[in-house]
Scaffold this active site. Structure first.
Site, PDB file in Angstrom:
ATOM      1  N   PRO A 127      55.017  17.295  42.613  1.00 31.72           N
ATOM      2  CA  PRO A 127      54.819  15.854  42.794  1.00 31.72           C
ATOM      3  C   PRO A 127      53.943  15.315  41.665  1.00 31.72           C
ATOM      4  CG  PRO A 127      54.098  17.096  44.731  1.00 31.72           C
ATOM      5  CD  PRO A 127      54.430  18.084  43.682  1.00 31.72           C
ATOM      6  N   HIS A 128      54.384  14.227  41.070  1.00 30.52           N
ATOM      7  CA  HIS A 128      53.644  13.679  39.935  1.00 30.52           C
ATOM      8  C   HIS A 128      53.855  12.174  39.855  1.00 30.52           C
ATOM      9  CE1 HIS A 128      57.698  14.543  38.469  1.00 30.52           C
ATOM     10  NE2 HIS A 128      57.519  13.534  37.633  1.00 30.52           N
TER      11      HIS A 128
END
Length: 152
Positions: free
Chosen positions: A66-67
């Site tokens: 996740p970014h």
């Protein structure tokens, strides 16, 4: 820029008891905020969840990255979070995810952000790296695995 320079013991958390992706990401941002690493908690969480809704960052083999680019942080932050049990995260292999490399960067840090994502992606392609990270007990053991593999 090495992963061991970005992922510090303070940004390694194992044994989380999350049951959903949104719950996990909320917990991660709260943890980073409690450590003084987040400038605007609401913005960071909003941007992370919004990115996830565009397309899952689950990459397979029980791993997700996740970014988000966000004004919620002042510098690039990378953390490794593991859950006790795999949770659904929309990975292409439909497997649950138990290992999350979280990358938050200010909108001005796109170049470094992309480099970090590429470095993580290369490493997680190695089964022995993933297995060693899963066996690592505690932050210091995780950092040792990152050093062993990430500085090659």
């Amino acid at each position: 820029m090495r992963l061991t320079e970005l992922i510090q013991p303070a940004t390694v958390v194992t044994g989380l008891a999350s049951t959903s992706g949104d719950e996990l990401l909320t917990t991660v941002v709260a943890d980073l905020d409690a450590r003084g690493l987040v400038e605007d908690r609401e913005a960071a969480l909003h941007d992370l969840l919004a990115r996830e809704r565009v397309m899952s960052t689950g990459v397979g083999h029980g791993v997700a990255i996740p970014h988000a680019y966000t004004n919620g942080v002042r510098r690039l932050i990378v953390g490794l979070y593991r859950t006790r049990e795999p949770i659904p995260f929309g990975a292409p292999d439909d497997a649950g995810v138990d290992m999350f490399f979280v990358v938050l960067g200010p909108k001005a840090s796109r170049r470094d952000h992309i480099r970090v994502l590429a470095r993580i992606s290369r490493l997680i392609g190695h089964a022995d790296f993933r297995e060693d990270l899963r066996r690592a007990e505690g932050a210091d053991a995780v950092i040792a695995v990152l050093r062993r593999f990430g500085e090659r």
